[in-house]
Design a protein around this motif. Structure first.
Motif, mmCIF file in Angstrom:
data_model
loop_
_atom_site.group_PDB
_atom_site.id
_atom_site.type_symbol
_atom_site.label_atom_id
_atom_site.label_comp_id
_atom_site.label_asym_id
_atom_site.label_seq_id
_atom_site.Cartn_x
_atom_site.Cartn_y
_atom_site.Cartn_z
ATOM 1 N N PHE A 48 -5.748 9.487 -13.106
ATOM 2 C CA PHE A 48 -4.693 10.360 -12.560
ATOM 3 C C PHE A 48 -5.064 10.814 -11.148
ATOM 4 N N ASP A 49 -6.318 11.265 -10.990
ATOM 5 C CA ASP A 49 -6.772 11.694 -9.652
ATOM 6 C C ASP A 49 -6.590 10.554 -8.650
ATOM 7 N N GLU A 50 -6.958 9.351 -9.054
ATOM 8 C CA GLU A 50 -6.871 8.198 -8.151
ATOM 9 C C GLU A 50 -5.431 7.900 -7.772
ATOM 10 N N THR A 51 -4.536 7.998 -8.754
ATOM 11 C CA THR A 51 -3.129 7.695 -8.493
ATOM 12 C C THR A 51 -2.539 8.681 -7.482
ATOM 13 N N VAL A 52 -2.836 9.961 -7.681
ATOM 14 C CA VAL A 52 -2.328 10.971 -6.734
ATOM 15 C C VAL A 52 -2.981 10.773 -5.365
ATOM 16 N N ALA A 53 -4.288 10.494 -5.360
ATOM 17 C CA ALA A 53 -5.019 10.345 -4.087
ATOM 18 C C ALA A 53 -4.528 9.140 -3.294
ATOM 19 N N ALA A 54 -4.036 8.114 -3.995
ATOM 20 C CA ALA A 54 -3.610 6.890 -3.304
ATOM 21 C C ALA A 54 -2.477 7.175 -2.318
ATOM 22 N N VAL A 55 -1.613 8.134 -2.647
ATOM 23 C CA VAL A 55 -0.513 8.475 -1.726
ATOM 24 C C VAL A 55 -1.097 9.053 -0.434
ATOM 25 N N GLY A 56 -2.092 9.901 -0.576
ATOM 26 C CA GLY A 56 -2.739 10.489 0.601
ATOM 27 C C GLY A 56 -3.462 9.445 1.428
ATOM 28 N N VAL A 57 -4.050 8.460 0.746
ATOM 29 C CA VAL A 57 -4.723 7.376 1.474
ATOM 30 C C VAL A 57 -3.702 6.636 2.345
ATOM 31 N N CYS A 58 -2.549 6.340 1.755
ATOM 32 C CA CYS A 58 -1.505 5.626 2.510
ATOM 33 C C CYS A 58 -0.974 6.469 3.665
ATOM 34 N N GLU A 59 -0.896 7.781 3.460
ATOM 35 C CA GLU A 59 -0.491 8.667 4.566
ATOM 36 C C GLU A 59 -1.488 8.562 5.711
ATOM 37 N N GLU A 60 -2.776 8.478 5.384
ATOM 38 C CA GLU A 60 -3.805 8.388 6.422
ATOM 39 C C GLU A 60 -3.778 7.025 7.108
ATOM 40 N N ILE A 61 -3.367 5.990 6.371
ATOM 41 C CA ILE A 61 -3.190 4.677 7.023
ATOM 42 C C ILE A 61 -2.039 4.774 8.045
ATOM 43 N N ARG A 62 -0.925 5.400 7.630
ATOM 44 C CA ARG A 62 0.227 5.552 8.543
ATOM 45 C C ARG A 62 -0.184 6.332 9.789
ATOM 46 N N ALA A 63 -1.004 7.386 9.594
ATOM 47 C CA ALA A 63 -1.471 8.166 10.757
ATOM 48 C C ALA A 63 -2.393 7.320 11.634
ATOM 49 N N GLY A 64 -3.214 6.514 11.001
ATOM 50 C CA GLY A 64 -4.120 5.643 11.760
ATOM 51 C C GLY A 64 -3.377 4.599 12.553
ATOM 52 N N GLU A 65 -2.289 4.104 12.000
ATOM 53 C CA GLU A 65 -1.494 3.107 12.726
ATOM 54 C C GLU A 65 -0.892 3.731 13.976
#
Ligand SMILES: NC(=O)NC1=NC(=O)NC1=O
Length: 243
Positions: A48-65
């Protein structure tokens, strides 16, 4: 080159620790930006933690782009959001578990993993098989410490991790140990000195691999399942993803 280290949990102290571990191995001229999502689990210890965290990871990819990034490291041992993140960028995206498994397999025929909790050990076993590394890993062991203990009870956590590493060295017939948590990023040198065998830490391994891929001009393939996601409407709090 610019590498974005994404701590997938929201512990700023752990993000800082990972940034230091990355800077310690980065080449001159490599800029390290260590970040974590604004929202998400303080630590990651379950599916569950990983699933919720994955959205934040993708947000950080978008910011990195938007900021311009040559490579990304997902600095959580479950590699949460790894494939989704790869869909969002042409840059290499390296998970610390995948990186550590590959590096360990280059210096030893067999290795063991020492992670935090028994339940995250099971999750690491699944990753090993997903990455085709099951045959190379003798055992995934757990020091039975919550991730936050690495911050708040560092001495006790170190002793428990060291004891489990010693058992792995003496019982598993291995040549190397993989540290199974991004929060252990500052322990590799001390453990390697104490154990007398190679200790592979995922943040450092991922930074080295990321730099190699950038140097080789190898980017995430856009042929097949890592191509950009199909455009579609998103509703509710994810409406910002509509394309
Ligand atoms: N197995 C783990 O402890 N994974 C992790 N949880 C976190 O919060 N960071 C990790 O690397």
């Amino acid at each position: 080159m610019r590498i974005r280290i994404i701590n997938a949990n929201t512990s700023a102290a752990m993000t800082d620790k990972m940034g230091v571990a990355a800077l310690n191995v980065a080449r001159p001229g490599t800029e390290i930006i260590a970040v974590n999502p604004a929202s998400g689990p303080l630590t990651i210890e379950s599916h569950f933690d990983e699933t919720v965290a994955a959205v934040g990871v993708c947000e950080e990819i978008r910011a990195g782009e938007a900021a311009g990034t040559d490579a990304y490291v997902i600095a959580c041992f479950g590699d949460p959001g790894l494939y989704a993140a790869r869909e969002l960028t042409h840059a290499p995206v390296i998970g610390i578990a995948e990186a550590a498994f590959h590096m360990a397999s280059l210096i030893a025929t067999r290795f063991s993993v020492v992670t935090t909790l028994g339940r995250t050990a099971i999750m690491a076993e699944r990753l090993l098989h997903e990455y085709g590394m099951g045959i190379r890993c003798r055992k995934v062991r757990a020091a039975e410490i919550p991730v936050l203990a690495l911050e708040h009870e560092a001495d006790t956590a170190y002793r428990l991790i060291e004891a489990e590493c010693l058992r792995a060295r003496d019982e598993d017939g291995i040549g190397a140990i993989v540290l199974g948590c991004g929060g252990m990023a500052d322990l590799a040198a001390r453990l390697q000195y104490s154990l007398g065998l190679p200790v592979v830490e995922g943040v450092a391994a991922a930074v080295a691999l990321a730099e190699s891929l950038v140097t080789l001009k190898l980017q995430t393939s856009k042929f097949g399942d890592l191509a950009a996601p199909p455009a579609k409407p998103f509703t509710g709090e994810f409406a910002r993803y509509s394309r």
